[in-house]
Design a protein around this motif. Sequence first.
Motif, short mmCIF file in Angstrom:
data_model
loop_
_atom_site.label_atom_id
_atom_site.label_comp_id
_atom_site.label_asym_id
_atom_site.label_seq_id
_atom_site.Cartn_x
_atom_site.Cartn_y
_atom_site.Cartn_z
N CYS A 1 37.38 12.33 123.12
CA CYS A 1 35.93 12.43 123.36
C CYS A 1 35.24 13.04 122.14
CB CYS A 1 35.66 13.25 124.62
SG CYS A 1 35.82 15.04 124.38
N ALA B 1 42.93 17.57 127.17
CA ALA B 1 44.28 17.88 126.70
C ALA B 1 44.29 18.29 125.22
CB ALA B 1 45.16 16.65 126.90
N GLU B 2 43.49 17.60 124.41
CA GLU B 2 43.48 17.88 122.97
C GLU B 2 43.04 19.31 122.70
OE1 GLU B 2 42.19 15.35 124.62
OE2 GLU B 2 41.95 13.57 123.38
#
Length: 131
Positions: free
Chosen positions: A85, A53-54
């Motif tokens: 992550c 998502a980031e």
Amino acid sequence: MSRELVASAAAAREQALAPYSGFKVGAALETLDGRIYTGCNIENASYGLTVCAERVALWKALSEGVREFRQIAIVTNAAIITSPCGACRQLLWEYCGDIVVHLHSLKGIDQQHRLADLLPLPFDNNSLKGC
Ligand code: THU
């Protein structure tokens, strides 16, 4: 906690395509001038092409010409806090610098960190100047 940013990330999470992990993530990245770019994780059948998502939020902002950022919110429904992550930490560091990272679970957990604390001793463009 930035309530509006977390709410944006929670709304983005609704669009997550996570049929393999079942782990839905939403992100909302705020620019220095207050605009918000959102993203959700997008998985695929070969697994390895999954995008967090980031990174979706970051690519959306960068591809529209944004270069200055203030903070990011990351929302899950996990029982323990979800931290970005390693790949996302690296890319956020290179393109956003030492932004504030809000970690939020819909189960009611909140944490706030500086990105520099999540990625100590980073490799970045300064590292390349040493050779
Ligand atoms: N994921 C994210 O989107 N962001 C994170 O910060 C952690 C992991 C996604 C990738 C994958 O679709 C799922 O969560 C399980 O790893």
